[in-house]
Design an enzyme around this catalytic site. Structure first.
Site, short mmCIF file in Angstrom:
data_model
loop_
_atom_site.label_atom_id
_atom_site.label_comp_id
_atom_site.label_asym_id
_atom_site.label_seq_id
_atom_site.Cartn_x
_atom_site.Cartn_y
_atom_site.Cartn_z
N CYS B 11 3.79 -1.62 2.42
CA CYS B 11 2.50 -1.35 1.79
C CYS B 11 1.50 -2.43 2.20
O CYS B 11 1.88 -3.58 2.27
CB CYS B 11 2.63 -1.38 0.27
SG CYS B 11 3.16 0.17 -0.42
N PRO B 12 0.25 -2.11 2.44
CA PRO B 12 -0.39 -0.80 2.41
C PRO B 12 -0.57 -0.24 3.82
O PRO B 12 -1.48 0.55 4.06
CB PRO B 12 -1.75 -1.13 1.80
CG PRO B 12 -2.07 -2.48 2.41
CD PRO B 12 -0.74 -3.17 2.67
#
Lengths: 357, 68
Positions: B11-12
């Site tokens: 992430c992200p």
């Protein structure tokens, strides 16, 4: 669960359970603190000799095993790893050193604020600044590269290790050290602390709650999903603290905290920056490790070793404030973060090892 | 149709890769996601940008087809 209601409910549960854990015996404003609890575990296992912070905190084992159960139940358990493990290990050390300068992980930061500790506000500003720096590098193409599927045992190893820690806690052999005074001697009953961890681990796996992701995603995408969870923790913990008479507004005399603003700021800036590079806050690393991600398990061990260093080398702050060694360590952490950030920028952001086309 | 592979990224980055890719091919694209979290994050992002998203699951991985 992955609705706004789901993330708010998760945040609310964490906020209220954190207050309950303090009522049941945990140190004040420390219902949950991933950094403090891993530090206590490091002490309990004799990896450092700070006599006041040694205990095997069952909240940690509960979080990992709760996430493991949730991932198994939702068919999301997947054994994977291989995304720059050594770098992640070092980032784990760095995040721990930053957190022990401030005296709390991002989750305790918000719980401290919910208890009226205004030093946490300074921490939040530093945390946001650190996240902002991390995001700058993400936008430049920072990446620790891909994880890959690994043999099942790799993913089970960390949850099994946490069961082993529970056995050590309950059996209490002589080599496990338990504080007789200080924060390490203050804890909720084992069954309650374990249950609290299991519930929060389960909910956090389902909702993907992450303390660093909220601010990061707002800056990057104007996406408030994770931030809502973070805010819900604050609101419900504050309500709980006010209702139980544990709210005390001010800078001075806050529990397990110091008032040195510059070092509160820099400590949390290091945590924010390091956590963005890792892809999630310390809580999220535990949850991912429970889902079978061995990179996050390695990050846990980085944090464990970092906690050992922090106390063996007098890097950790205390209610008296920051140490000189700690200040030097934070400066080194910032230099290393800069080096890791710069060294891992992909030249061509769309192509990466392992691409299909 | 432009294709990107976000599998295994932390992430992200899956969403960030998607964001950069739609700047290059605003009419639509195909995205490979390796887990539920990435799939849901990418879907939420694309829908906020006005795309309709079709998801196909193959061997615990996901192909997201985004069309404006």
């Amino acid at each position: 669960m992955q609705s706004k209601k789901g993330i708010i409910a998760t945040g609310a549960a964490i906020g209220l359970i954190a207050v309950l854990l303090v009522k049941m015996g945990n140190p004040a404003n420390m219902g949950f603190c991933i950094a403090c609890f891993i530090r206590d575990i490091a002490g309990g296992l004799g990896l450092h000799r700070a006599a006041v912070v040694q205990y095997l905190r069952p909240e940690i084992m509960g979080l990992v095993l709760g996430a493991f159960i949730a991932a198994k139940a939702g068919k999301e358990f997947s054994s994977r790893g291989g995304s720059s493990p050594m770098t992640r290990f070092f980032l784990g050390i760095i995040v721990m050193i930053g957190a022990l300068m401030f005296l709390g992980c991002p989750l305790r930061m918000i719980l401290r604020l919910a208890g009226g500790d205004l030093n946490a506000l300074v921490g939040i500003v530093g945390f946001a600044a650190g996240i902002y720096i991390g995001v700058l590098f993400l936008n430049k193409g920072f990446s620790l590269k891909r994880t890959y599927r690994l043999p099942d045992f790799e993913g089970y190893a960390f949850p099994l290790f946490n069961i082993f820690l529970m056995v050590l806690l309950v059996a209490a052999p002589a080599f496990v050290i338990f504080s007789e005074s200080g924060p390490g001697s203050m804890y909720a009953p084992i069954a309650i602390a374990l249950a609290a961890g299991l519930v929060v681990g389960f909910l956090a796996q389902k909702s993907r709650l992450c303390c660093v992701g909220g601010t990061r995603d707002m800056i990057l995408f104007r996406d408030n999903y994770l931030l809502l969870g973070f805010l819900a923790i604050f609101v419900f913990a504050a309500i709980g603290n006010i209702a139980t008479g544990m709210f005390s507004l001010g800078f001075e005399g806050q529990p397990v905290a110091h008032t040195d603003g510059l070092w509160n700021f820099l400590g949390m800036a290091v945590v924010g920056w390091g956590s963005v590079l890792l892809g999630g806050c310390p809580l999220r690393q535990l949850i991912l490790a429970g889902e079978g991600n061995s990179d996050s398990a390695i990050t846990f061990f980085g944090m464990l070793v970092g906690a050992g260093f922090a106390h063996n080398f007098s890097l950790a702050a205390s209610p008296k404030g920051a140490t000189v060694n700690g200040q030097i360590a934070i400066a080194i952490c910032i230099v290393v973060l800069l080096a890791i950030s710069a060294a891992n920028i992909e030249k061509t952001p769309f192509k990466s090892k392992g691409d299909l086309s | 149709m432009n294709k990107i592979d976000t599998r295994g990224m932390s992430c992200p980055q899956p969403v960030l890769m998607t964001k950069k890719a739609i700047d290059q091919s605003p009419e639509g694209l195909e995205i490979l996601a390796g887990d539920n979290t990435a799939k849901n994050n990418i879907k939420r992002f694309l829908e906020s940008k006005g795309f309709s998203v079709e998801i196909e699951e193959i061997n615990e991985e996901f192909i997201l087809k985004a069309i404006k």
